[in-house]
Scaffold this motif. Structure first.
Motif, PDB file in Angstrom:
ATOM      1  N   HIS A 190      -7.234  -2.293  -4.705  1.00  0.00           N
ATOM      2  CA  HIS A 190      -8.183  -1.269  -4.276  1.00  0.00           C
ATOM      3  C   HIS A 190      -7.563   0.111  -4.392  1.00  0.00           C
ATOM      4  CE1 HIS A 190     -10.752   1.051  -1.358  1.00  0.00           C
ATOM      5  NE2 HIS A 190     -11.655   0.385  -2.025  1.00  0.00           N
ATOM      6  N   ARG A 201     -13.789  -1.789  -6.739  1.00  0.00           N
ATOM      7  CA  ARG A 201     -12.414  -1.634  -6.249  1.00  0.00           C
ATOM      8  C   ARG A 201     -11.991  -0.172  -6.149  1.00  0.00           C
ATOM      9  NH1 ARG A 201      -9.836  -6.532  -6.221  1.00  0.00           N
ATOM     10  NH2 ARG A 201     -10.858  -8.196  -7.409  1.00  0.00           N
ATOM     11  N   ASP A 215      -8.459   4.285  -3.152  1.00  0.00           N
ATOM     12  CA  ASP A 215      -9.309   5.164  -2.345  1.00  0.00           C
ATOM     13  C   ASP A 215      -8.758   6.580  -2.459  1.00  0.00           C
ATOM     14  OD1 ASP A 215     -11.341   5.526  -0.024  1.00  0.00           O
ATOM     15  OD2 ASP A 215      -9.514   6.475   0.722  1.00  0.00           O
ATOM     16  N   ALA A 249      -4.715  10.056  -1.562  1.00  0.00           N
ATOM     17  CA  ALA A 249      -5.147   8.760  -2.086  1.00  0.00           C
ATOM     18  C   ALA A 249      -4.321   7.639  -1.490  1.00  0.00           C
ATOM     19  CB  ALA A 249      -5.022   8.736  -3.608  1.00  0.00           C
ATOM     20  N   THR A 250      -4.920   6.476  -1.424  1.00  0.00           N
ATOM     21  CA  THR A 250      -4.245   5.254  -0.997  1.00  0.00           C
ATOM     22  C   THR A 250      -4.522   4.171  -2.025  1.00  0.00           C
ATOM     23  OG1 THR A 250      -4.520   5.819   1.347  1.00  0.00           O
ATOM     24  CG2 THR A 250      -4.005   3.523   0.819  1.00  0.00           C
ATOM     25  N   SER A 266       0.853  -1.191   0.000  1.00  0.00           N
ATOM     26  CA  SER A 266       0.000   0.000   0.000  1.00  0.00           C
ATOM     27  C   SER A 266       0.884   1.234   0.000  1.00  0.00           C
ATOM     28  CB  SER A 266      -0.933   0.019   1.217  1.00  0.00           C
ATOM     29  OG  SER A 266      -1.876  -1.025   1.143  1.00  0.00           O
ATOM     30  N   LYS A 293     -14.197   9.718  -1.927  1.00  0.00           N
ATOM     31  CA  LYS A 293     -14.812  10.396  -0.782  1.00  0.00           C
ATOM     32  C   LYS A 293     -14.490  11.883  -0.855  1.00  0.00           C
ATOM     33  CE  LYS A 293     -12.860   8.138   2.622  1.00  0.00           C
ATOM     34  NZ  LYS A 293     -11.793   7.377   1.923  1.00  0.00           N
ATOM     35  N   THR A 299      -9.612  10.758  -1.431  1.00  0.00           N
ATOM     36  CA  THR A 299     -10.420  11.731  -0.696  1.00  0.00           C
ATOM     37  C   THR A 299     -10.142  13.123  -1.243  1.00  0.00           C
ATOM     38  OG1 THR A 299     -10.353  10.402   1.329  1.00  0.00           O
ATOM     39  CG2 THR A 299     -10.953  12.723   1.562  1.00  0.00           C
ATOM     40  N   SER A 343       0.612   5.861  -0.456  1.00  0.00           N
ATOM     41  CA  SER A 343      -0.280   7.024  -0.491  1.00  0.00           C
ATOM     42  C   SER A 343       0.197   8.032  -1.522  1.00  0.00           C
ATOM     43  CB  SER A 343      -0.338   7.697   0.886  1.00  0.00           C
ATOM     44  OG  SER A 343       0.949   8.179   1.257  1.00  0.00           O
ATOM     45  N   ARG A 380     -19.899  11.802  -7.675  1.00  0.00           N
ATOM     46  CA  ARG A 380     -19.124  10.680  -7.143  1.00  0.00           C
ATOM     47  C   ARG A 380     -19.225   9.414  -8.018  1.00  0.00           C
ATOM     48  NH1 ARG A 380     -18.079  10.392  -1.792  1.00  0.00           N
ATOM     49  NH2 ARG A 380     -19.997  11.588  -1.373  1.00  0.00           N
ATOM     50  N   ILE A 396     -16.108   7.482  -9.926  1.00  0.00           N
ATOM     51  CA  ILE A 396     -15.752   6.074  -9.695  1.00  0.00           C
ATOM     52  C   ILE A 396     -15.735   5.324 -11.026  1.00  0.00           C
ATOM     53  CG2 ILE A 396     -16.589   3.907  -8.690  1.00  0.00           C
ATOM     54  CD1 ILE A 396     -17.572   5.579  -6.295  1.00  0.00           C
ATOM     55  N   SER A 414     -12.927   3.740  -4.562  1.00  0.00           N
ATOM     56  CA  SER A 414     -13.686   4.543  -3.604  1.00  0.00           C
ATOM     57  C   SER A 414     -13.319   6.010  -3.781  1.00  0.00           C
ATOM     58  CB  SER A 414     -13.371   4.100  -2.167  1.00  0.00           C
ATOM     59  OG  SER A 414     -13.940   4.988  -1.222  1.00  0.00           O
TER      60      SER A 414
END
Length: 389
Positions: A324, A357, A326, A381-382, A234, A361, A328, A236, A340, A344, A359
């Motif tokens: 995945h 997979r 993610d 982001a991650t 993982s 936010k 924000t 960021s 949103r 996606i 997300s």
């Protein structure tokens, strides 16, 4: 029979699969899906030569995928699969093959037994295709296929088969059938043959000879390949851009109307920039500035989807897969909520991922800091990536 040539159809864009890289060039066990299909046919003693039908736009990807295999030169495909196959068949005329096996590039697990059965079938009929008997109960729906539908009737599964490839034919017969079918559209080459009255034999295929159509299919293929041990990483990413005069911003690949634009060398999409850095971090590939320097005029005003797609391709080149993502978005305005779902969808499309997979936010800083003063937008982001050990 002797003098059998394999024709692999790889000119499609894989619209159902999604992403900017056609599925036949996605990585499976560190190699392109196409290469797996080519090697299965090329290694069979009953196949004299192999030719691939490609999109001219994919020539660089093709050359990389099949490097060192010594294939016949590729042939440009047409606007449809049927046209692509005909182009391939016409190109084989100088070789004067006795028979041709036509195979989908997105079926990487073709085994020697299936090839044997198709070739043997051509001793009994002008055509022979790999297929599997339908074993599930078949329901006909009232509506077209979708997320849900209502049953209209139950259809007997007796004598129903699921067609696969390769589909083999005596060469002169299938070439004539394709020429006769010009101007019509059929779902596969067996249907082209049937339309001109050619007898086509069904021979047993294989459950493993499935077609990669979705991201989930690719994950299934990884598992079937043996998978081995996976390492999960993982990382960021973070990006900031200030507001500038304008009437819209690019955010996670979507144009969002606003009272200002974002200032940047490219299209200043903070969401995609943060995601790009997160993916690059997972594979230790530096940051976005190293791959797309702001000093390079080629990237002035560039669509940031190119940056994210590049990062995805680097992950795939290492045999990895994106588990995945993610992101924000941090700002007071504009509101992210109404966009949103589109964001996606766009991120998933760029990378060829299932939307589950991804997300997206959003949050504010309660009026604090530069985002609170509406001076710009930030994104963090991650990304989680699986890499083979």
């Amino acid at each position: 029979m002797s003098g059998t040539v394999a024709l692999i159809v790889a000119a499609g864009r894989g619209a159902r699969f999604g992403g900017d890289v056609p599925k036949q060039y996605r990585r499976l066990g560190g190699r392109a899906v196409l290469r797996h299909a080519v090697e299965r046919l090329q290694s069979h003693p009953g196949i004299a030569q192999v030719r691939v039908v490609i999109s001219p736009d994919d020539r660089a990807r093709y050359d990389e995928a099949v490097a060192g295999l010594g294939l016949l030169p590729p042939v440009a495909g047409g606007a449809t699969r049927q046209q692509s196959v005909r182009n391939g068949l016409e190109s084989l005329i100088p070789l004067k093959p006795d028979a041709v096996l036509i195979h989908d590039a997105a079926r990487p697990f073709l085994d020697a037994g299936v090839i044997d059965r198709v070739i043997e079938g051509l001793a009994r009929a002008p055509g022979a295709i790999a297929a599997l008997p339908v074993v599930d109960t078949i329901k006909r729906a009232k509506e077209a296929a979708g997320a849900t539908a209502r049953i209209e009737t139950t259809t007997s599964r007796d004598r129903l088969w699921r067609a696969q490839t390769p589909q083999g034919f005596r060469f002169d017969a299938i070439l004539a059938a394709h020429r006769a079918a010009a101007g019509t559209e059929h779902t596969d080459d067996a249907a082209v043959a049937e339309a001109t009255g050619l007898a086509v034999e069904l021979v047993m295929g294989s459950e493993e000879n499935f077609k990669i159509t979705t991201e989930d299919d690719l994950q299934r293929a990884e598992r079937l390949l043996g998978g081995g041990a996976w390492e999960y990483r993982s990382a960021s990413g973070y990006d900031v851009h200030r507001f500038a005069p304008g009437d819209a911003i690019m955010l996670c690949g979507i144009r969002v109307p606003h009272s200002a634009a974002l200032e940047g060398h490219s299209d200043a999409d903070v969401g995609l920039h943060a995601l790009t850095d997160a993916l690059l971090g997972c594979i230790g590939a530096g940051d976005i500035g190293q791959h797309f320097p702001p000093s390079d005029p080629r990237w002035r005003g560039a669509d940031s989807s190119k940056f994210l797609a590049h990062a995805g391709e680097l992950v795939a080149a290492k045999g990895g897969r994106i588990a995945h993502l993610d992101v924000t978005i941090i700002c007071e305005r504009p509101k992210v909520g109404p966009h949103r779902a589109a964001m996606i969808e766009r991120i998933a499309q760029i990378l060829g991922l299932d939307q589950g997979r991804v997300s997206v936010k959003a949050t504010t800083t309660e009026g604090l800091g530069f985002t609170g003063r509406a001076e710009g937008i930030a994104a963090q982001a991650t990304a989680t990536v699986a890499l083979p050990l």
